[in-house]
Design a protein around this motif. Structure first.
Motif, mmCIF file in Angstrom:
data_model
loop_
_atom_site.group_PDB
_atom_site.id
_atom_site.type_symbol
_atom_site.label_atom_id
_atom_site.label_comp_id
_atom_site.label_asym_id
_atom_site.label_seq_id
_atom_site.Cartn_x
_atom_site.Cartn_y
_atom_site.Cartn_z
ATOM 1 N N PRO A 149 0.846 -1.249 0.052
ATOM 2 C CA PRO A 149 0.057 0.015 -0.200
ATOM 3 C C PRO A 149 0.909 1.206 -0.141
ATOM 4 O O PRO A 149 0.525 2.452 -0.588
ATOM 5 C CB PRO A 149 -0.846 -0.097 1.128
ATOM 6 N N LEU A 150 2.097 1.339 0.847
ATOM 7 C CA LEU A 150 2.923 2.473 0.585
ATOM 8 C C LEU A 150 3.273 2.630 -0.934
ATOM 9 O O LEU A 150 3.269 3.643 -1.285
ATOM 10 C CB LEU A 150 4.128 2.196 1.408
ATOM 11 N N ALA A 151 3.703 1.616 -1.734
ATOM 12 C CA ALA A 151 4.031 1.760 -3.266
ATOM 13 C C ALA A 151 2.722 2.302 -3.880
ATOM 14 O O ALA A 151 2.855 3.354 -4.818
ATOM 15 C CB ALA A 151 4.402 0.356 -3.663
ATOM 16 N N ARG A 152 1.675 1.863 -3.490
ATOM 17 C CA ARG A 152 0.452 2.252 -4.192
ATOM 18 C C ARG A 152 -0.011 3.810 -4.079
ATOM 19 O O ARG A 152 -0.621 4.452 -4.807
ATOM 20 C CB ARG A 152 -0.992 1.354 -3.825
ATOM 21 N N MET A 153 0.636 4.188 -2.889
ATOM 22 C CA MET A 153 0.645 5.757 -2.371
ATOM 23 C C MET A 153 1.817 6.466 -3.052
ATOM 24 O O MET A 153 1.714 7.654 -2.784
ATOM 25 C CB MET A 153 0.461 5.782 -0.937
ATOM 26 N N GLY A 154 2.262 5.813 -3.971
ATOM 27 C CA GLY A 154 3.491 6.770 -4.727
ATOM 28 C C GLY A 154 4.854 6.552 -3.952
ATOM 29 O O GLY A 154 5.844 7.202 -4.852
ATOM 30 N N ALA A 155 5.143 5.841 -2.980
ATOM 31 C CA ALA A 155 6.415 5.860 -2.408
ATOM 32 C C ALA A 155 7.494 5.215 -3.286
ATOM 33 O O ALA A 155 6.853 4.250 -3.758
ATOM 34 C CB ALA A 155 6.303 5.687 -0.933
ATOM 35 N N SER A 156 8.830 5.228 -3.329
ATOM 36 C CA SER A 156 9.632 4.411 -3.576
ATOM 37 C C SER A 156 10.064 3.748 -2.743
ATOM 38 O O SER A 156 10.627 4.138 -1.830
ATOM 39 C CB SER A 156 10.848 5.329 -4.246
#
Length: 319
Positions: A149-156
């Motif tokens: 979910p962190l990746a889906r929120m745009g984080a690398s």
């Protein structure tokens, strides 16, 4: 939504040197109290010995020497903890399996992370990808239930775990979605990343610190991975009698949400102890909140009650 969450998040008092006002319910957060509490810990607040988890096997150093080819990775993780999580690694994405509590808690954990990181980095919490441009490491990522979910929120996102089976499961699941397939998963430790001089805007480690042999050294490693004025988020379980009754007796032995022996009460940290450990690692704790479970709805929510599960957000002092 973020503004509502922030009104329910506990602020850390000025008595520890933080600029925010002192909450009446946090008057105990003073260094002198922390030191005395830490010195007295275990003297009169420990559970009955007959109900305590089994002690560490003799001959174990409590730390992992993980050999991968010719390399050796030294970790603060306890050997028995690695064995326990390796045994149930295949069940990470089974929402009704041993990690069911984490799946249920995940939306609430993410709400806290989204709110605090967006405010700290000046991001829009209403955006679909508010973490765009941020480098985030998930230390002790397990099967990737937080990393994705962190990746889906745009984080690398970089996800690291000392259990090889966890990383394999995380990679397989992440590859099912082009968005999450960009996550960098590594079977390594925070200590090894420090040796490699890796740096991140935000360092997140949830439900991990209670499984390490030396919380202070572990926090130093997390701090070393964080850029100056970067963010750290840590969640764990309070060393309280209520936590012993709910997180161990109820969750492991009565309800059987978790395998028996998952937690050792003596390894839990109080909010005061965690705040002091982080302070000594150049991390200023800014906000703290508790997680409260509603058995009628089966949902978790943020609360001022840090008596059992709690989460802390801090920033690294500028250097």
């Amino acid at each position: 939504m973020a503004s509502k969450l922030l009104t329910r998040v506990r602020t850390v008092p000025a008595r520890l040197g933080y600029p925010r006002p002192l909450s009446p319910t946090l008057a105990a957060f003073a260094p002198s109290r922390l030191l005395s509490d830490a010195a007295a810990a275990g003297a009169g607040d420990s559970p009955p010995a007959s109900a305590s988890p089994a002690p560490r096997p003799s001959g174990s150093s409590g730390k992992l020497e993980h050999n991968a080819g010719s390399s050796s990775v030294r970790s603060s993780l306890k050997d028995p903890e690695l064995a326990k999580f390796s045994a149930i690694a295949d069940t990470w994405w089974d929402s009704e399996g041993p990690f069911k509590p984490l799946h249920r808690m995940n939306p609430t954990r993410l709400a806290f992370i989204r709110s605090t990181l967006c405010r700290h980095f000046g991001k829009d919490p209403s955006s679909a990808r508010p973490f765009e441009g941020l480098k985030v490491v998930d230390v002790g990522c397990g099967g990737g239930i937080l990393s994705e979910p962190l990746a889906r929120m745009g984080a690398s996102v970089t996800g690291v775990d000392a259990v090889d089976k966890n990383i394999k499961i995380a990679r397989i699941h992440a590859d099912l979605d082009p968005v999450t397939s960009t996550i960098e998963y590594c079977c390594t430790t925070a200590e090894k990343l420090v040796e490699e001089q890796r740096k991140f805007d935000a360092v997140i480690s949830l439900e991990v610190i209670e499984h390490v042999a030396d919380p202070a050294e572990f926090c130093k490693s997390l701090a070393a991975l964080t850029i100056p004025e970067g963010a750290i988020v840590i969640s764990t379980i309070n060393r309280s009698m209520r936590a012993y009754a709910t997180a161990i007796v109820a969750a492991e032995y009565l309800l059987r949400w978790l395998p028996k022996g998952t937690h050792q009460w003596s390894s839990f940290l109080t909010p005061e102890e965690l705040a002091l450990i982080l302070q000594r690692s150049s991390i200023s704790v800014k906000e703290m909140a508790g997680f409260v479970y509603n058995p009628l709805t089966g949902r978790w929510s943020l609360s001022d009650d840090v008596g059992v599960n709690f989460i802390a957000f801090g920033t690294k002092n500028s250097q």
